[in-house]
Scaffold this active site. Structure first.
Site, PDB file in Angstrom:
ATOM      1  N   ASP A 399      -0.775  56.935 -20.442  1.00  0.00           N
ATOM      2  CA  ASP A 399      -1.369  55.702 -20.961  1.00  0.00           C
ATOM      3  C   ASP A 399      -1.001  54.519 -20.065  1.00  0.00           C
ATOM      4  O   ASP A 399       0.002  54.531 -19.351  1.00  0.00           O
ATOM      5  CB  ASP A 399      -0.865  55.463 -22.382  1.00  0.00           C
ATOM      6  CG  ASP A 399      -1.844  54.677 -23.226  1.00  0.00           C
ATOM      7  OD1 ASP A 399      -2.686  53.965 -22.653  1.00  0.00           O
ATOM      8  OD2 ASP A 399      -1.766  54.777 -24.470  1.00  0.00           O
ATOM      9  N   GLU A 402      -2.754  50.991 -15.608  1.00  0.00           N
ATOM     10  CA  GLU A 402      -3.321  49.905 -14.770  1.00  0.00           C
ATOM     11  C   GLU A 402      -2.268  49.303 -13.832  1.00  0.00           C
ATOM     12  O   GLU A 402      -2.611  49.006 -12.698  1.00  0.00           O
ATOM     13  CB  GLU A 402      -3.895  48.777 -15.626  1.00  0.00           C
ATOM     14  CG  GLU A 402      -4.807  49.162 -16.726  1.00  0.00           C
ATOM     15  CD  GLU A 402      -4.065  49.548 -17.985  1.00  0.00           C
ATOM     16  OE1 GLU A 402      -3.277  48.778 -18.517  1.00  0.00           O
ATOM     17  OE2 GLU A 402      -4.279  50.686 -18.431  1.00  0.00           O
ATOM     18  N   ASP A 468      -9.018  50.736 -24.932  1.00  0.00           N
ATOM     19  CA  ASP A 468      -8.968  50.316 -26.336  1.00  0.00           C
ATOM     20  C   ASP A 468     -10.190  49.466 -26.703  1.00  0.00           C
ATOM     21  O   ASP A 468     -10.111  48.249 -26.902  1.00  0.00           O
ATOM     22  CB  ASP A 468      -7.682  49.530 -26.591  1.00  0.00           C
ATOM     23  CG  ASP A 468      -6.437  50.366 -26.315  1.00  0.00           C
ATOM     24  OD1 ASP A 468      -6.558  51.601 -26.228  1.00  0.00           O
ATOM     25  OD2 ASP A 468      -5.349  49.783 -26.185  1.00  0.00           O
TER      26      ASP A 468
END
Length: 781
Positions: A399, A402, A468
């Site tokens: 997760d 970035e 998300d």
């Protein structure tokens, strides 16, 4: 007399040419190399910092352009693209007046010495793309030191449509007329690749914050930091050729394990072992196919991000839990891991003591490790191995790669230099470290789910999801072109949280409709996974299982899971083509119908493989939708068998239990049995649906499913060729072999009509049924 006159003319011409090149010597010079030409520009080019141009031939269809102010920058290697490809290329360099002409057997590149512009032409002389003014502007600041701002202007044709650039939550495909920031953020994934309907692609080879701008009177790509301007031009008369060229340049996408093509269940989050295992047990009891379940974050309890432990209260004996999932329930386990480590915990100290952390502290989420550093990458993988893989976890969900907090991240300094210069590559290096570690560890195929990507990451077994996102029809509507544009950047494995992420109450009829339509769409994405943080949203999600949405919706959702499993022979073959042919399974219509300009800006239909057209329902309360049937072929309604001519719009029925699907004439669709998990039973009985009207070909691929033996040729191919004129099907001799390969099987062959070969279920009546034992068959239908 004539001879003397000719000699005088020859001398005169020679003097003029020498005089011309003597003048040119002051302004321009060039030298050919073994793979191209380096041109030294002067005068105006010096002012813009672009005095050197290197046109390098990598293949007959791939040209690398590097523009710099000095030799040392010009020859700096790419971090992503190969310096050479494994082929010898014949090319020609000529100077014609004030134009340097580079030619291969597939394209011509012309550098105009008067204005320093470059034109790309096909073999017929048709202009594909114009490179206009270039600029390299030096600057200095306290974060990055001495660097350059770079900008390259381009001119696109008025009728040209551009796709790509990654995942940017747009509700349309065409990126013309838009300004798009190319950075990595939650829900945004930037990969600076564009595909053009003119028959070319381009990769902008820069990793800093960049801008694609096609607004107003100018079109350009710029980057905040760059040693030089560098990009790759790839010609291809259809998109598959361009994507294949990109993969040749930046890495082949491996095959995913076969189980990763099945259905994966998830929510944020399963609180404890009992809750997670009971979900799998209930799914098995209800006969809803399932291949994996995800254990999301905070399974470590209060131990902190990066602790990589199973909380002893909620998940005691994780090895026993995993063994039960594997051996009793035939289910894989995917576990969520983050790139950060909570300050002060034991794992954080391991990194901190060796200076392997970035100066990026995300508070409760911890401090991010320096994935650009091979030593940090190895330590991180070693912890993943020890704490998860060695316990039997099948795959990892990485997760926030970035990583989060873009502005703070850009202020840090990484192992390879100022992070701002390599801003968009964190996920690339993180997944590279994981992939290399896993390949050394075992022969199992690598599968990693992650939230960010950059071109080249396809070679690391990465599946990207869209972050998300919202939970309404507008969010769903955006996901369709978003996923297609991402897939057009060369990275083939993508998916979205089915149902969206934050919100949605499974007890509310309005959200049940959203989830059902999203689930139908998700059935035809490369990775099939429901996830979200449903109401009530406190520290974790409410229920998100298929039975959570009521009995009626459960029946519909189950139907689409079963359809996914029936289509696995088709889907698995597509995924082998990803590896062997540089293929893209989730396809904007322009992939297969580039000659039909009406498809260019259709945002809500796509191909799944080259045979099935998917038409998601994206409007609240809709029970029908308009569908355009691309011209050049006829189309069959998958659910009814009704045949339509292409090149027209129709209104397709779309009650809540139907996702409009159309199969093109000339398709051969292999459909297996409904299984509760992949390889539950051998595919010894397979329905072969033939959509008549054109000659058809399909090559069914099979292999061992989970290991990497396919890379060494361990796999089989069975070719099916249908001749429409005399209704004859030829099944070729099996090619190749692998352990466990079937020696005999039944093919139930169906010529699709409104009476047979339609919908989910196995046809009750066949046109012909044959036993296949690996030898050629010729079957009259």
């Amino acid at each position: 007399m004539t001879s003397i006159k000719n000699q005088i003319n020859y001398i005169f011409v020679l003097v003029v040419l020498l005089s011309f090149f003597g003048c040119m010597e002051e302004d321009i010079s060039y030298k050919t190399t073994s793979d191209g030409v380096v041109v030294t520009l002067k005068n105006e080019a010096i002012k813009s910092g672009t005095s050197l141009v290197y046109m390098q031939v990598l293949s007959p269809t791939i040209i690398k352009i590097a523009i710099a102010s000095k030799d040392s920058s010009l020859n700096m290697p790419s971090l992503i693209a190969k310096e050479k490809l494994n082929e010898s290329v014949t090319f020609d360099i000529q100077q014609k007046d004030e134009i340097i002409v580079l030619s291969t057997d597939s394209l011509t590149v012309k550098l105009n010495l008067e204005n320093n512009e470059i034109g790309y032409f096909d073999t017929s002389g048709k202009l594909l793309l114009e490179q206009k003014q270039s600029s390299i502007v030096p600057f200095r600041d306290s974060i990055v030191g001495n660097q350059n701002f770079i900008k390259q202007n381009f001119k696109y044709a008025d009728d040209e449509v551009l796709y790509g650039l990654g995942q940017h939550e747009l509700d349309e495909l065409n990126v013309r007329g838009k300004k798009i920031e190319l950075t990595q953020q939650n829900t945004r994934v930037s990969s600076p690749v564009i595909l053009s309907t003119k028959g070319y692609g381009m990769y902008w080879d820069n990793y800093s914050k960049s801008i694609f701008n096609d607004t107003g009177d100018t079109s350009f790509i710029s980057s905040e930091i760059g040693d030089k301007i560098q990009y790759y031009f790839i010609k291809g008369h259809h998109f598959d050729l361009i994507i294949s060229g990109l993969r040749d340049l930046t890495g082949t996408a491996p095959m995913l394990p076969k189980w990763a093509l099945g259905y994966i269940q998830s929510r944020n989050r399963y609180k404890n072992k009992k809750e997670l295992v009971d979900v799998v047990k209930k799914q098995r009891r209800l006969k809803i196919p399932l291949d994996g379940i995800i254990l999301d974050y905070l399974h470590w309890g209060d131990k902190g991000f990066g602790s990589m432990v199973f909380d002893p209260m909620d998940f005691p004996n994780p090895e026993g839990m995993i063994d039960e999932l594997h051996n009793q329930l035939n289910c894989k386990l995917i576990v969520s891991v983050w790139p950060s480590l909570k300050k002060g915990i034991a794992n954080w100290k391991l990194f901190d003591n060796k200076n392997l952390l970035l100066d990026l502290n995300l508070g409760d989420f911890g401090q991010v490790h320096d994935a650009y550093n091979p030593a940090a990458g190895k330590l991180y993988f070693d912890l993943v191995k020890k704490n998860y893989l060695d316990k039997g976890v099948d795959a990892i969900w990485f997760d926030a790669t970035e990583p989060e907090q873009l502005e703070k991240f850009a202020q840090t300094r990484s192992f390879i230099g100022p992070t701002a210069k390599y801003l968009n590559l964190y996920s690339y290096y993180d997944m590279k470290n994981i992939y290399n570690g896993q390949r050394e560890l075992s022969d199992n195929r690598v599968f990693a789910l992650t939230r960010s990507a950059f071109l080249g990451q396809q070679q690391f077994g990465s599946v990207i999801w869209s972050g998300d996102i919202g939970v309404d029809f507008q969010a769903l509507k955006e996901q369709v072109p978003t996923g297609l544009n991402f897939s057009m950047t060369g990275i083939p494995y993508w998916n979205t949280d089915i149902g969206g992420y934050a919100g949605g109450d499974p007890n509310e009829p309005e959200y049940q409709e959203v989830f059902t339509r999203w689930f139908q769409y998700g059935t035809f994405t490369p990775f099939f996974r429901a996830h979200g943080r449903r109401q009530p949203m406190k520290t974790r999600s409410g229920e998100n299982e298929l039975w959570s949405y009521g009995a009626e919706k459960q029946k519909i959702l189950t139907k689409f899971v079963q359809l996914r499993y029936r289509l696995l022979p088709y889907i698995y073959t597509l995924f082998n083509q990803v590896y062997s042919q540089g293929y893209t399974p989730m396809r904007a219509l322009a992939f297969d119908f580039l000659a039909d300009s009406k498809v260019y800006e259709i945002n809500d239909q796509f191909m799944f493989g080259s045979d099935i057209m998917v038409c998601p329902v994206l409007e609240k309360g809709a029970t029908q939708r308009e569908v355009y049937l691309p011209k050049g072929t006829a189309w069959f309604d998958f659910w009814t068998g009704k045949k339509y001519e292409g090149g027209q719009k129709i209104v397709a029925a779309a009650p809540i239990d139907i996702l409009p699907l159309f199969v093109k004439a000339g398709a051969i669709l292999p459909m297996g049995k409904v299984m509760q998990y992949v390889d539950e039973n051998p595919d010894d009985k397979m329905e072969i649906r033939i959509y008549d009207g054109e000659e058809a070909n399909f090559v069914l691929y099979e292999d061992e499913g989970e290991n990497n033996n396919y890379e060494n040729g361990k796999g089989s191919r069975i070719s099916f060729t249908y001749f429409s004129k005399d209704r004859t099907l030829e099944i070729g001799a099996i090619a190749g072999e692998f352990d466990g390969m079937l020696k005999s099987r039944t093919f139930d062959i169906v010529l699709v009509s409104e009476k047979s070969g339609v919908g989910l279920f196995y046809s009750k009546e066949f046109t012909k049924s044959v036993i296949y034992k690996g030898q050629p068959l010729n079957i009259k239908l």
